[in-house]
Design a protein around this motif. Structure first.
Motif, short mmCIF file in Angstrom:
data_model
loop_
_atom_site.label_atom_id
_atom_site.label_comp_id
_atom_site.label_asym_id
_atom_site.label_seq_id
_atom_site.Cartn_x
_atom_site.Cartn_y
_atom_site.Cartn_z
N ARG A 180 0.83 -1.21 0.00
CA ARG A 180 0.00 0.00 0.00
C ARG A 180 0.86 1.25 0.00
NH1 ARG A 180 -4.60 -0.67 4.46
NH2 ARG A 180 -5.79 -2.29 3.43
N ILE A 218 -11.64 6.54 -0.43
CA ILE A 218 -11.16 5.48 0.45
C ILE A 218 -10.17 6.04 1.47
CG2 ILE A 218 -9.69 3.41 0.47
CD1 ILE A 218 -11.11 2.56 -2.12
N ASN A 219 -9.32 6.97 1.01
CA ASN A 219 -8.39 7.63 1.94
C ASN A 219 -9.13 8.38 3.03
OD1 ASN A 219 -5.33 8.05 1.87
ND2 ASN A 219 -5.87 7.62 -0.26
N LYS A 242 -12.20 7.27 -6.36
CA LYS A 242 -12.44 6.29 -5.29
C LYS A 242 -11.24 6.23 -4.35
CE LYS A 242 -14.37 3.16 -8.21
NZ LYS A 242 -14.84 1.83 -8.62
N GLN A 243 -10.06 6.42 -4.91
CA GLN A 243 -8.85 6.43 -4.07
C GLN A 243 -8.94 7.56 -3.03
OE1 GLN A 243 -5.17 6.76 -6.26
NE2 GLN A 243 -3.98 6.94 -4.39
N LEU A 263 -15.54 -1.12 -1.51
CA LEU A 263 -14.14 -1.55 -1.55
C LEU A 263 -13.49 -1.58 -0.17
CD1 LEU A 263 -12.87 0.30 -4.74
CD2 LEU A 263 -13.03 -2.17 -4.40
N ILE A 264 -13.99 -0.74 0.72
CA ILE A 264 -13.32 -0.64 2.02
C ILE A 264 -14.15 -1.27 3.13
CG2 ILE A 264 -14.23 1.66 2.65
CD1 ILE A 264 -11.49 2.34 3.73
N ARG A 265 -15.24 -1.98 2.76
CA ARG A 265 -16.19 -2.43 3.78
C ARG A 265 -15.57 -3.37 4.82
NH1 ARG A 265 -17.25 -5.12 -0.77
NH2 ARG A 265 -17.72 -7.35 -0.78
N ASP A 269 -12.76 -3.11 6.15
CA ASP A 269 -11.98 -2.36 7.14
C ASP A 269 -12.87 -1.66 8.16
OD1 ASP A 269 -9.71 -3.12 5.84
OD2 ASP A 269 -9.49 -1.26 4.70
N ARG A 328 -10.67 5.78 5.32
CA ARG A 328 -9.67 5.07 6.11
C ARG A 328 -9.13 5.97 7.24
NH1 ARG A 328 -5.82 2.87 2.24
NH2 ARG A 328 -7.20 1.11 1.96
#
Ligand code: ADP
Length: 315
Positions: A148, A212-213, A208-209, A179-181, A183, A216
């Protein structure tokens, strides 16, 4: 500009009766400071003790003094602009150089990393004692973390141009969430407030990046919150569409806000964050004609926003 003279005393003047500070003034000179037609300030001299009023020669001297004052103000402004743009230049040069180093380091690390990952995955499928299995799981997890960071470094270094297609914003948000579910811990409440069905021209992967950031980071910020909550919003903002990720985590202060988007800035423990996430995101947003914003108060959670230009009917 023209100067004005007020011959007092003002103590009994009806015009100034609401301004107690002026009661002691016996006479005054007032000189607007003008530069290319605009007023940049006002110079004011008050005589309080001497009973002698200002005269014409005082007024002349005062207006000469005013010319110097205008020069001084303009010089100070110029100096500030200059130092601001120089600071900016240095920063962008530094980031460029950093980017090249980052990309080459990432590239060199990528190959051995892929090899480690592959071997560990092979090991995982063979017959292992519970202890060995645990070790292999650890290798996999940590290598995944390295991967990552390398990905972040690569994106940061390359800054690949976005491939734009019309994308409905809400769909991008949902897809990023999917995509991040894994986490998202069980106790974290996710609220959606979508009040805009805008379509944007976007590189779906890159947008999406960013999301997601945001998510997160928000998850890390609420990790020790009592009732952790994330709110995702899509709403109009002028001719832009605004995507927000709010959390009720630890937040940050103004000093930290100024550094958030700088490369390699992180408050996380070594291994927890590279400090590249948000700076990469800011680059992506800019390449889309958009921008990022962050607001917070310490202890009161944070809101990160991505603003993107909406597709208009005119195209
Ligand atoms: P990293 O996550 O690797 O530290 P980022 O660029 O994504 O790098 O974030 C930089 C810093 O911004 C984080 O270390 C953290 O201090 C702060 N930050 C980001 N998101 C949040 C948030 N939702 N709440 C509080 N602080 C945040």
């Amino acid at each position: 500009g023209e100067s004005y003279m007020i011959l007092g005393p003002l103590a009994g003047a009806a015009r100034f009766k609401d301004v107690p500070g002026l009661r002691g003034v016996r006479s005054a000179l007032i000189q607007p400071l003008t530069s290319s037609g605009g007023v940049i300030g006002v110079l004011c001299a008050n005589r309080t003790s001497s009973p002698l009023p200002f005269d014409e020669s005082d007024a002349r001297n005062f207006s000469i003094f005013a010319i110097h004052a205008v020069q001084a103000v303009l010089n100070a402004r110029l100096m500030r602009q200059l130092s601001l743009s120089q600071a900016h230049l240095k920063e962008s040069e530094r980031i460029n150089a950093l980017g090249r180093v980052a990309a080459s380091v990432a590239h060199d690390i990528n190959n051995p990393l892929t090899c480690i990952l592959g071997s560990a995955q092979m090991l995982e499928t063979s017959k292992l004692t519970p202890e060995q299995a645990e070790d292999v799981a650890c290798i996999l997890e940590q290598t995944e973390r390295c991967r990552r960071i390398v990905e972040d470094l690569l994106t940061f270094g390359r800054g690949s141009p976005p491939i734009l297609k019309p994308e409905p914003v809400v769909a991008l948000v949902e897809s990023a969430l999917r995509l991040i579910r894994w986490d998202i811990a069980d106790g974290v409440a996710i609220t959606r407030e979508f009040s805009d069905t805008a379509v944007v021209m976007a590189d779906a992967l890159q947008i999406k990046q960013i999301l997601i950031n945001f998510v997160r980071n928000a998850l890390q910020a609420v990790a020790s919150a009592r009732a952790p909550r994330l709110t995702l919003r899509v709403k109009p903002d002028g001719d832009m569409v605004r995507v927000e990720v709010s959390d009720n985590g630890h937040g940050f202060d103004e000093a930290l806000r100024k550094k958030l988007f700088k490369p390699f800035f992180t408050t996380k423990a070594p291994g927890q964050g590279s400090g590249l996430g948000l700076s990469v995101c800011a680059g992506i947003a800019a390449a889309h004609g958009g921008k990022l914003e962050a607001v917070s108060r310490p202890g009161e959670g944070a809101t990160f926003a991505l603003l993107l230009p909406r597709v208009t009917e005119a195209g």
